[in-house]
Enzyme design. Structure first.
Site, PDB file in Angstrom:
ATOM      1  NE  ARG A   1      -9.406  -5.695  -3.679  1.00  0.00           N
ATOM      2  CZ  ARG A   1     -10.367  -5.267  -4.496  1.00  0.00           C
ATOM      3  NH1 ARG A   1     -11.535  -4.866  -4.009  1.00  0.00           N
ATOM      4  NH2 ARG A   1     -10.167  -5.223  -5.811  1.00  0.00           N
TER       5      ARG A   1
ATOM      6  CE  LYS B   1       6.348   5.512   7.810  1.00  0.00           C
ATOM      7  NZ  LYS B   1       6.573   6.310   6.608  1.00  0.00           N
TER       8      LYS B   1
ATOM      9  CD  GLN C   1       7.484   5.826   2.713  1.00  0.00           C
ATOM     10  OE1 GLN C   1       7.831   5.666   3.893  1.00  0.00           O
ATOM     11  NE2 GLN C   1       8.216   6.519   1.856  1.00  0.00           N
TER      12      GLN C   1
ATOM     13  CE1 TYR D   1     -18.617  -5.778 -10.181  1.00  0.00           C
ATOM     14  CE2 TYR D   1     -19.427  -7.889 -10.976  1.00  0.00           C
ATOM     15  CZ  TYR D   1     -18.488  -6.885 -10.992  1.00  0.00           C
ATOM     16  OH  TYR D   1     -17.393  -6.987 -11.824  1.00  0.00           O
TER      17      TYR D   1
ATOM     18  NE  ARG E   1     -17.108  -6.444  -4.240  1.00  0.00           N
ATOM     19  CZ  ARG E   1     -16.141  -5.817  -4.909  1.00  0.00           C
ATOM     20  NH1 ARG E   1     -15.024  -5.457  -4.266  1.00  0.00           N
ATOM     21  NH2 ARG E   1     -16.256  -5.556  -6.193  1.00  0.00           N
TER      22      ARG E   1
ATOM     23  CG  HIS F   1       7.468   6.964  12.818  1.00  0.00           C
ATOM     24  ND1 HIS F   1       7.827   8.223  13.254  1.00  0.00           N
ATOM     25  CD2 HIS F   1       7.169   7.111  11.501  1.00  0.00           C
ATOM     26  CE1 HIS F   1       7.734   9.086  12.258  1.00  0.00           C
ATOM     27  NE2 HIS F   1       7.326   8.441  11.194  1.00  0.00           N
TER      28      HIS F   1
ATOM     29  CG  ASP G   1       0.210   7.657  12.964  1.00  0.00           C
ATOM     30  OD1 ASP G   1       0.995   6.775  12.583  1.00  0.00           O
ATOM     31  OD2 ASP G   1       0.003   8.708  12.323  1.00  0.00           O
TER      32      ASP G   1
ATOM     33  CG  PHE H   1       3.397  12.017   6.835  1.00  0.00           C
ATOM     34  CD1 PHE H   1       4.206  12.790   6.023  1.00  0.00           C
ATOM     35  CD2 PHE H   1       2.399  11.257   6.244  1.00  0.00           C
ATOM     36  CE1 PHE H   1       4.029  12.807   4.644  1.00  0.00           C
ATOM     37  CE2 PHE H   1       2.215  11.264   4.877  1.00  0.00           C
ATOM     38  CZ  PHE H   1       3.035  12.039   4.072  1.00  0.00           C
TER      39      PHE H   1
END
Length: 406
Positions: A243, A197, A194, A233, A226, A171, A168, A97
């Site tokens: 996230r 998968k 996704q 902040y 952070r 899969h 990676d 991909f």
């Protein structure tokens, strides 16, 4: 007597309709509980994200896990946290991909394409060292279709040249290489959740690692820079909000409980289907026996030889096979480097040298896979029965018999 192909009005060979995803009331209850709590996002007030991270890290045999927005982001976080600098080179395969290569460009680095092995379609270790230069900093091997790469050789090359290895494993959830879960062997391992998968929450991703410094940097980058112990902040690094939500975490914990058994079924069916297809003239399943203990078969791939099917093109063959009820198609139409974005260098990468010209890249095995050979059967079909695998083989034989007698 010649059977009429389904594409020409005959009956389908495969009788089952395969569905995905697999879920039940426990998944619905988990999502409902999050909805009713009113705590939907992340910061992780309920602890569901951390719970899933710990579960998946334990599943992989890794110390740490970082959940994030998707598999592409997982790769990007791992690469950025590894310390690459603008203009550094990263070795990637061309048959995968696009995100495996595009995240390299996003990090202002240079993707260097190394061809795949013809029997596995994974990054060919025999060709890696020839592509290494003083600017090479990382290798991203892809466990394509769930087949383990030759990680012993890749890790040995990386150690020799002081390179970071980012697996990676989009899969390869639950895949095993010589007793180790895929994703846990390199410096980091990246997963996608996704919708297609093997472990699915619609979207989402995750990185596992044993490296505490890498973990801390990825944790910061996925949370707007952070750091632990800092104020909300207070931003130390150029991160972003990558996230996941608590809905995704709750669903993934439920789905993870099914993964081991589903992987066992796929692995068993993959072996059996290979044994059925291997004797068919012109059909060659990709090989095993390269160190994989468990193959996840996110895709079952075989090589197709049109000369044994009356000259029928791969596209036409795949369409006929799908019409017979096999969840199959022809896979990638071209290697990544032939995509317009790379041919025309339509990206903002200020560190990409002018000498880099993807129009001059040629990886013959990847090109042959795209244009002529590779036919995919999708993972949810590999959750079928032994009889389903037999029908898949029967469908291929039916097509061969029909086209040879046209």
């Amino acid at each position: 007597m010649k059977e009429t192909l389904a594409l020409r009005g005959g009956p389908r060979t495969v009788t089952r309709n395969f569905t995905w995803p697999v879920f039940d009331e426990s998944d619905v209850a988990a999502i409902t509980q999050v909805a009713q709590s009113g705590q939907w996002g992340n910061p992780d007030c309920s602890g569901l994200v951390e719970k899933f991270e710990n579960e998946f890290a334990s599943f992989c045999g890794s110390k740490y896990a970082i959940a994030c927005a998707n598999g592409s982001v997982a790769l990007r976080l791992a690469l950025m946290a590894s310390g690459v600098k603008p203009g550094d080179e990263v070795i990637v395969p061309p048959y995968t991909f696009i995100a495996t290569a595009s995240i390299v460009v996003e990090a202002n680095c240079v993707p260097v394409f190394v061809d795949i092995a013809p029997d596995t379609y994974n990054l060919d270790p025999n060709q890696i060292e020839a592509a290494i230069t003083p600017r090479t900093k990382a290798i991203i091997p892809v466990h394509f279709a769930g087949q383990a790469c030759d990680m012993d050789r890749i890790m040995a090359i990386a150690k020799k040249h002081n390179l970071t290895v980012i697996e990676d494993a989009a899969h390869a959830h639950g895949g095993v290489y010589k007793g180790k879960k895929l994703g846990s062997i390199g410096h980091a391992g990246c997963f996608s959740f996704q919708s297609s998968k093997n472990l699915n929450a619609g979207e989402g991703g995750l990185v596992v690692t044993d490296d505490e410094a890498l973990y801390n940097m990825m944790n910061s980058l996925r949370n707007v820079g952070r750091v632990k112990g800092g104020q909300w902040y207070e931003h130390h690094y150029l991160g972003c909000n990558y996230r996941i939500t608590q809905f995704q975490a709750a669903l993934l914990s439920q789905q993870l409980a099914r993964l081991e058994e589903q992987t066992r079924v796929r692995d068993t069916n993959g072996k059996y289907l290979s044994s059925l297809l291997a004797p068919i003239d012109g059909i060659t399943p990709l090989t095993r026996g390269h160190g994989e203990t468990v193959h996840t078969y996110h895709i079952f791939i075989f090589r197709y030889d049109k000369s044994k099917f009356g000259g029928l093109s791969k596209k036409e063959f795949a369409e006929m096979l799908a019409a017979e009820g096999v969840p199959a198609f022809m896979g990638y139409p071209k290697p990544i480097y032939e995509q317009p974005v790379f041919q025309q260098k339509n990206f903002m990468c200020y560190a990409l040298p002018d000498t880099v010209d993807y129009t001059r890249v040629h990886c013959p095995v990847a090109e042959r896979a795209c244009y002529e050979e590779a036919v995919w059967i999708l993972q949810h079909a590999m959750l079928g029965s032994k009889e389903d695998m037999e029908q898949f083989a029967a469908a291929i034989k039916k097509i061969q018999h029909a086209v040879r007698h046209d």
